[in-house]
Each structure stands twice: as structure tokens, then as C-alpha cells.
Motif scaffolding. Structure first.
Motif, PDB file in Angstrom:
ATOM      1  N   ARG A  27       1.637  -4.019 -11.715  1.00 47.94           N
ATOM      2  CA  ARG A  27       0.954  -5.026 -10.897  1.00 47.94           C
ATOM      3  C   ARG A  27       0.295  -6.086 -11.772  1.00 47.94           C
ATOM      4  NH1 ARG A  27      -1.884  -0.486  -7.838  1.00 47.94           N
ATOM      5  NH2 ARG A  27      -3.588  -1.918  -7.461  1.00 47.94           N
ATOM      6  N   HIS A  28      -0.287  -5.611 -12.892  1.00 49.94           N
ATOM      7  CA  HIS A  28      -0.925  -6.587 -13.775  1.00 49.94           C
ATOM      8  C   HIS A  28       0.092  -7.532 -14.380  1.00 49.94           C
ATOM      9  CE1 HIS A  28      -4.825  -4.093 -14.450  1.00 49.94           C
ATOM     10  NE2 HIS A  28      -4.689  -4.555 -13.214  1.00 49.94           N
ATOM     11  N   LYS A  30       2.865  -8.383 -13.100  1.00 51.90           N
ATOM     12  CA  LYS A  30       3.259  -9.298 -12.034  1.00 51.90           C
ATOM     13  C   LYS A  30       2.256 -10.442 -11.926  1.00 51.90           C
ATOM     14  CE  LYS A  30       5.647  -8.227  -7.745  1.00 51.90           C
ATOM     15  NZ  LYS A  30       5.751  -7.198  -6.694  1.00 51.90           N
ATOM     16  N   GLU A  31       0.982 -10.060 -11.966  1.00 53.75           N
ATOM     17  CA  GLU A  31      -0.047 -11.076 -11.840  1.00 53.75           C
ATOM     18  C   GLU A  31       0.020 -12.076 -12.990  1.00 53.75           C
ATOM     19  OE1 GLU A  31      -3.900  -9.563 -10.853  1.00 53.75           O
ATOM     20  OE2 GLU A  31      -4.889 -11.280 -11.794  1.00 53.75           O
ATOM     21  N   ARG A  32       0.208 -11.533 -14.228  1.00 53.94           N
ATOM     22  CA  ARG A  32       0.288 -12.422 -15.383  1.00 53.94           C
ATOM     23  C   ARG A  32       1.458 -13.381 -15.238  1.00 53.94           C
ATOM     24  NH1 ARG A  32      -1.316  -7.950 -18.276  1.00 53.94           N
ATOM     25  NH2 ARG A  32       0.819  -7.311 -18.651  1.00 53.94           N
ATOM     26  N   ARG A  35       0.659 -16.019 -12.783  1.00 56.13           N
ATOM     27  CA  ARG A  35      -0.280 -17.002 -13.326  1.00 56.13           C
ATOM     28  C   ARG A  35       0.435 -17.972 -14.243  1.00 56.13           C
ATOM     29  NH1 ARG A  35      -5.775 -14.407 -15.378  1.00 56.13           N
ATOM     30  NH2 ARG A  35      -6.407 -13.363 -13.473  1.00 56.13           N
TER      31      ARG A  35
END
Ligand code: ATP
Ligand code: MG
Lengths: 456, 281
Positions: A27-28, A30-32, A35
Motif C-alpha cells: 500500500r505504501h 502504491k501511495e509513493r 504521489r
């Protein structure tokens, strides 16, 4: 057996934790990724905007300064052979006096003003100009300046016999030559100025007779085809201004009132649903269609004049209305229902609720929507082409019924001018003026928004 | 099981066994009723929320409506001052009378009705104005009031809502600068300022801390001498502490309606007992 279960549980718990950890990493990541993509998109956008603006500025800014002659013009009585300006005599009727004055003015118009410019140039150049060189000499100063001299004299007849240092615009071709916007090494046949004229221009430039001076003509003059160097934006600006006024006066009250009625008072039924769908669809109609509609209704049916800002304003109003209605409804809808309930709950009528509580809170949104709608109308070109606002108009319109053009249309017209070397920069200058106007409107929207928002 | 105050427990119980019969059990006959609800049915877009409800709200008493979430308490409350009028999906049958007058009668002005029957919501909803203007707003709507008289009424209303002491030095400050508990009392003051006869309170304390809750409860008890109060609450202790009568609603129907003391100590129906003892959500 109990121990086994405990162990089994422990294993299960660990597995569970591992899955959570793994999914957390995923998930992290994905977030990066998201962004980075967002950042890339924003950067691309910014870069494009910077490129756009800097290219426009680079091309347009030089056009705000124009090659200008600083000449001592002698209002030679030999050339300016006119009587003293008539004064109203005692007992004379105003109409009679006006007739005499007009006669005097047309006499002034017959004076060979070009001769004064020629003489001044000749004096500056310090050489005898032969008759065959007159053409070359007259290519230096733009032709509109003789009319400017005439107007100056009409305003101040006491100039007769005087010598006065005046600023005269160089012709468009001299401007191009001085600024180096044309290849100086091109053979004579491909140059727009004769060799003689070029030589003179260079000489005068060197001696400071021709200088690059801030061009007030760009702002104060209407468009011109005979004297390209004096073509300005004043006509288009006034045309746009009249249209803006009409759009603001018509579309804001009508749009806001319809939105308030539809949102707060109208019954929700088939008819209002239909109206809502139609408004949303109208907002998506290409603007040129509004031009067709305007041409058919306002010009074809109502017989309003062609090329008039009044018609342009009406067409743009039609185009802006859906935008304003939709923006207003959205901002009305965003007011929390608790405010409405609170007002109704202590006995406010529906009208009181709307006008005391809902509208004031919705005002920033309504204003922003309206101003953006108006700004959009300001930049609209296509519908105006269909109602004749692309006509060449050499006067500054004095009323919404006079022929006029608009800023974006003027840009379009200049962009199409054959004298590319000169008008490329001037087109960009006009774009800068239009953009500045848009940015001020948007700044106004932001300011109004802040002003009304920070009340509490 | 919520603990009941000793005063309630000491009341004598009419010795009736728990029954499972359907149909509302109504165990009281208030002599002076303020609101008469008769055969009220209400549906949201065809989905019934209240079914054939009949009950009377006694004057100058606190009546509590309790029941599981979604049973229609708020719906009933809103029906009492016709807040549903604006929602066209709502259909209604039956009558509601305020002091004997049908509130749906064509000659009733709905804004005047809402002044007489004030409403306070779960979340405080002060206007984005000063504290003073919030309370004065209802008075301004009516118009024709001198500055002095308005000041007096604002002070009285804030006093009545137990807020005056805390805000008297900052009447011009924004209402949104108050704490949530103060905002709720401000909203009550705003409602009181227009001199309602009935005050409807929909979970007025559910968003508040315990101390603010106590203040609101005290306020409710103190207001009873002046007006009729209807309180919706999920807090059984609260209902027991402040109300004189309690109605238990379930699934849009009135299940049991009795003096609070007897309803909590001696519910007649198993459903009521289950709910108040927490065996039913
Ligand atoms: N505006 C609305 N539109 C459609 N249905 C609604 C609306 N308001 C309430 N309902 C429905 O009506 C029923 C009763 O709702 P109501 O809000 O009266 O319940 P409540 O007893 O106040 O619940 P809670 O204790 O959770 O506040 C519910 O089933 C709810 O979903
Ligand atoms: Mg509720």
C-alpha cells in the motif's frame, strides 16, 4: 492439546502479521507511486505554462516599444496656409458658428501635412532630397502621423509658425528593420524597404533621432490598415468592455436568480428535471453554436446591427448563463442543511432563510463562478465571428450599438495580417493585454472570495 | 441495566406481569395535553417510517421518546413542527393538534407554527454570526422591536439557557468560537428567544461532554415550568433523570407510553424491558 492450540494460534497470529506487513508495504509503494505520478503531472503542467507564458512574453513584450522619430516639426506658415480659427461672434447662432468651424476644419484637412514631416526629415538628414527619393523618404514615418499632426493643430492652432519637438511613429517596416526582425542580409528584391530608406533609417537611429519608445499607440489607437504602425487595441478593448458590461448586467442577475429559484423554491418534478438537464446540456454546447443562434435571432429576426457589442454581449450572455447557474446551484447545495433547519426552526420563512442565511454563505462560490464565467466570455472568439465582429473597424466604439471588434477577435485578425514580421510581436502583445485582463478578473474573483469567506 | 435514581425506584409499582401483546400500552391520561398526535403515518418515498401513531404530549412536562436507532423518533419530532414540508418525498396521514388546533390546517402559517414549536438538533447549528445576533435573529425576523427590548430578551434567553454568565462579555464574538456545549446552549437560547410553547430536543446532548450534558439536563428541568418539552435520547439514564413521561417507539410504532418512573421500573411489555435493559439495540 491446549499447548498445541496455543502454538497453532501463535503461528496463525504471526502469519497474519506478516500478511499485514506485506500489504502495508504494497500500500505504501502504491501511495509513493501515486504521489510521484501526481508530482510529474503537476510539473509537466507547470513547465508547459512557463513555456507558454515566456514565449508569449518574449515575443510580445518588444512590441510595447516601437521605433519612434523625435523630430522638430516646424508648422511652416508657407505650408499650413489657413486662416485663424473662427470664433463665435456676438449674436451668431450656434449652428452657424459650427458650420464655419467645420469649414475651417476641412480647410485644415486639405493642408499638405506630409510636407512638414518631409521637411523635418530633410533637415535631420542634412541633405537635399530629390523628387525621385520622396517615396523612400515617406516610407520612414508611418502615414497615420500626418493625420495626428492635423489633429494636433486643430486642437491648438497657435502652433502656426512654431517649431515643436514631436514623437512620430516610424512605419511598421522601419520598426521591423531597426529591431532586426528581418534578415539584414537579404537581397534588395526581398527587402520591404528600399536601400535608400534603410540607409536613412540606420543613420537616424545611430544619431538618436529614431529611438525605441514606449508605444502609447498600442493602447490609445483603434485598428488601422493604412498605417500599420499605429494600429492599436483601443477599439477592440472598448468593444470587449461593452460586451463585458452587458454580460455582467444580464447574466449574473438572471443566472443567480434562476439558480436560487430552481434550487430553493421550484417544485421537484418532471418539468424542473427537464430544465435542469437542459441547462447542463447547454453548458456543453460549443460556443460557435451560440454564435449561430445569435446571428439568427438577434440579427436575422430582431434586426439588431451587425458587428455591434450589444449583439456580442447578448450572445455571450446566453453562453455564460448555464455556467453561472450551475456554479450558483453547486454553491447553494454546499451550504449545510443544518443552517437551513436552524433558520426554519425558529420561524424564518423560506425566503428569509434563503436571503439571510443561505445566500450570504453561498456568495463566495457564486461570485467565483460568475467571474470565471465572465472571464470565459471575455476570451471567446468563435461566436463573435458569426455576428460580424471580425469586421475591420477603424473607430473606437462610443456605444454598444457602434461597430466594434473584441480583444480575442483582434488577436485573430492581427495573427492573419500579411506583414508577419511586424504583427507577430503585436499579436503577442495583444495576447498579453488579454491575459492581463483575465488574470485581473481572476484575481478579483479570488479577492472577493477571501473577503466574503473570512467574515467568520 | 442502567441504574435508576433511588427516587424512581421508590415509586410504587402497579403490579402487572410483563405481557407480550402487541398494540400500544398507554398508561396515563394527562389532564392537559399540549400536542395531540392522532393516527399519524409518515413515509419517505413510500417507505413507512411512522405507522398509525397516536399519543398525547402533556403541557409543561418533559416527555421523552426512546427507541432503537431508525425507529422514527426524529421523524416524529420533525413532524411536530412540520419540518418535513420541504421534503417532497414525504407523505403523511393523520393529524397533529397543537393546543387543540390542527397544525396542518390551511390557515396555519408554518413559520409561526415553527416559532411556537421550537426545535434543537443533535449537532449545534449556530449561524455564522455573533453570539448576540444568533439569539436576536428570530426577533429580527418578527421585526418592530426596540433595541432595548431586544437586548433584554437576548439577555433573558441566554440567562434561561444558562449561558449568560459565560458569554456576557463577548456577545459580539463569533458564535463559532464557543465550545460545542456552549454552542448547543446558544442554540437553545436562540430558540427560547422567540418564546416557543413547545421545545423539541433531538438528542441535544449526544455530542457533548458529561459536564455540558448535565448542564443541558438541568436546563431542561428548569424550563419545564414555562413550556412543554419533548426529548429524544438514546441515554436511558438521561430519560430517567429528566423526563416525566416516556414513550418507547419501535419500528415506527408506539409500543409503550407511561410515566417515566413506571416505564423504567415496571415496563408492561417484554420488548420495552429488553430495550431499556440493553438487551435490544
Ligand atoms: N430524509 C429521509 N429520507 C428517507 N428516509 C429517511 C429520512 N430520514 C429518515 N429516514 C428513515 O426513516 C426511518 C426513521 O428515521 P429516524 O431518523 O426518524 O430514526 P431515529 O429514531 O431518529 O434514529 P436515530 O436514533 O438513529 O436518530 C429510518 O428507517 C430512516 O432510514
Ligand atoms: Mg434521530
Amino acid at each position: 492439546m491446549t499447548t498445541l492450540t496455543i502454538e497453532a494460534r501463535e503461528v496463525r497470529r504471526r502469519e497474519r502479521l506478516e500478511t499485514i506487513e506485506k500489504s502495508l508495504d504494497r500500500r505504501h509503494a502504491k501511495e509513493r507511486r501515486f504521489r510521484r505520478m501526481g508530482l510529474a503531472a503537476v510539473t509537466t503542467g507547470m513547465v508547459l505554462v512557463v513555456i507558454l507564458f515566456s514565449s508569449i512574453l518574449m515575443r510580445g513584450l518588444p512590441a510595447f516599444w516601437q521605433a519612434t522619430f523625435y523630430l522638430d516639426i516646424h508648422f511652416d506658415p508657407e505650408v499650413v496656409q489657413v486662416e485663424a480659427r473662427p470664433v463665435q461672434e456676438a449674436g451668431e447662432r450656434a449652428a452657424d458658428f459650427r458650420d464655419r468651424d467645420l469649414a475651417w476644419q476641412s480647410q485644415v484637412g486639405l493642408v499638405n501635412w506630409q510636407q512638414l514631416i518631409d521637411d523635418a526629415l530633410e533637415a535631420e538628414l542634412g541633405e537635399e532630397i530629390e523628387a525621385r527619393q520622396t517615396r523612400d523618404l515617406r516610407a520612414l514615418v508611418t502615414s497615420g502621423e500626418r493625420r495626428a499632426l492635423r489633429d494636433r493643430f486643430i486642437d491648438d492652432p497657435s502652433l502656426l509658425g512654431e517649431t515643436k519637438r514631436l514623437k512620430l511613429l516610424a512605419s511598421a517596416n522601419v520598426d521591423v528593420w531597426i529591431k532586426g526582425n528581418i534578415d539584414r542580409d537579404l537581397p534588395d528584391a526581398q527587402q520591404q524597404l528600399s536601400a535608400q530608406t534603410r540607409e536613412w533609417a540606420d543613420a537616424l537611429h545611430e544619431r538618436g533621432v529614431i529611438r525605441n519608445a514606449f508605444s502609447t499607440a498600442l493602447f490609445l489607437n483603434p485598428d488601422s490598415r493604412s498605417s500599420l504602425a499605429s494600429a492599436g487595441l483601443a477599439g477592440a478593448f472598448m468593444g470587449s468592455l461593452f460586451m463585458m458590461l452587458i454580460v455582467i448586467v444580464l447574466s449574473v442577475p438572471i443566472g443567480v436568480a434562476s439558480a436560487v429559484y430552481l434550487e430553493e423554491f421550484a417544485p421537484k418534478n418532471r418539468l424542473t428535471d427537464l430544465i435542469e438537464i437542459n441547462i447542463n446540456n447547454l453548458a456543453a454546447v460549443p460556443s460557435i453554436v451560440f454564435g449561430l443562434l445569435g446571428a439568427a435571432i438577434f440579427i436575422g429576426y430582431l434586426r439588431l446591427p451587425l458587428s455591434a457589442p450589444l449583439v456580442g454581449g447578448l450572445v455571450l450572455t446566453l453562453m455564460t448563463l448555464p455556467t453561472i447557474i450551475i456554479a450558483t446551484r453547486a454553491s447553494l447545495r454546499s451550504i449545510p442543511p443544518s443552517i437551513r433547519q436552524a433558520a426554519l426552526g425558529i420561524g424564518a420563512s423560506r425566503i428569509q432563510t434563503v436571503f439571510h442565511h443561505v445566500l450570504p454563505l453561498a456568495l463566495p462560490g457564486i461570485l467565483t463562478g460568475s467571474i470565471l464565467g465572465v472571464a470565459q466570455a471575455l476570451g471567446e472568439t468563435a461566436p463573435l465571428l458569426l455576428i460580424g465582429m471580425n469586421a475591420f473597424v477603424s473607430n473606437v466604439p462610443g456605444s454598444p450599438l457602434d461597430q466594434a471588434t473584441a480583444l480575442p477577435v483582434q488577436i485573430y485578425l492581427w495573427q492573419g495580417n500579411e506583414l508577419r514580421n511586424f504583427f507577430e510581436a503585436r499579436t503577442s502583445a495583444a495576447i498579453i493585454v488579454l491575459l492581463a485582463l483575465m488574470l485581473s478578473l481572476n484575481a478579483l474573483a479570488i479577492w472577493l472570495r477571501k473577503k466574503f469567506e473570512t467574515r467568520w | 441495566m442502567p441504574e435508576l435514581p433511588p427516587s424512581l425506584l421508590s415509586l410504587d409499582r402497579p403490579g402487572s406481569a410483563l405481557s407480550n401483546s402487541t398494540g400500544p400500552i398507554i398508561d396515563f391520561a394527562p389532564d392537559a395535553s399540549c400536542l395531540d398526535v392522532e393516527g399519524l403515518s409518515l413515509a419517505y418515498g413510500g417507505k413507512p417510517a411512522l405507522r398509525d401513531l397516536t399519543l398525547r404530549v402533556p403541557r409543561q412536562r418533559v416527555t421523552a421518546f426512546i427507541g432503537p436507532s431508525g425507529c422514527g423518533k426524529s421523524t416524529l419530532l420533525r413532524a411536530l413542527n412540520r419540518l418535513h414540508d420541504l421534503d417532497e418525498t414525504v407523505s403523511r396521514q393523520g393529524s397533529i393538534r397543537l393546543e387543540g388546533q390542527e397544525i396542518h390546517a390551511p390557515e396555519v402559517a408554518v413559520d409561526e407554527l415553527r416559532r411556537r414549536v421550537g426545535m434543537v438538533f443533535q449537532a449545534p447549528n449556530p449561524f455564522p454570526m455573533s453570539i448576540y445576533e444568533n439569539v436576536a435573529f428570530g426577533l429580527r425576523l418578527q421585526g418592530g422591536m426596540s433595541r432595548r427590548r431586544m437586548n433584554d430578551i437576548v439577555e433573558w434567553a441566554l440567562e434561561a439557557a444558562a449561558l449568560w454568565g459565560e458569554v456576557k462579555d463577548r456577545l459580539r464574538a463569533s458564535a463559532w468560537s464557543l465550545s460545542i456545549g456552549q454552542q448547543q446552549r446558544l442554540v437553545i437560547a436562540r430558540t427560547l428567544a422567540v418564546r416557543p410553547e413547545v421545545l423539541l430536543l433531538d438528542e441535544p446532548a449526544s455530542a457533548l461532554d458529561p459536564i455540558s450534558t448535565l448542564k443541558i439536563e438541568e436546563l431542561i428541568r428548569s424550563l419545564k415550568s414555562q413550556l412543554t418539552l419533548v426529548l429524544v435520547t438514546h441515554n436511558m439514564q438521561q430519560a430517567a433523570r429528566v423526563s416525566d413521561y416516556t414513550a418507547f417507539l419501535h419500528d415506527g410504532e408506539l409500543v409503550e407510553y407511561a410515566p417515566t418512573a413506571s416505564l423504567f421500573t415496571n415496563p408492561r411489555l417484554a420488548r420495552t424491558e429488553n430495550y431499556i435493559t440493553g438487551r435490544m439495540a
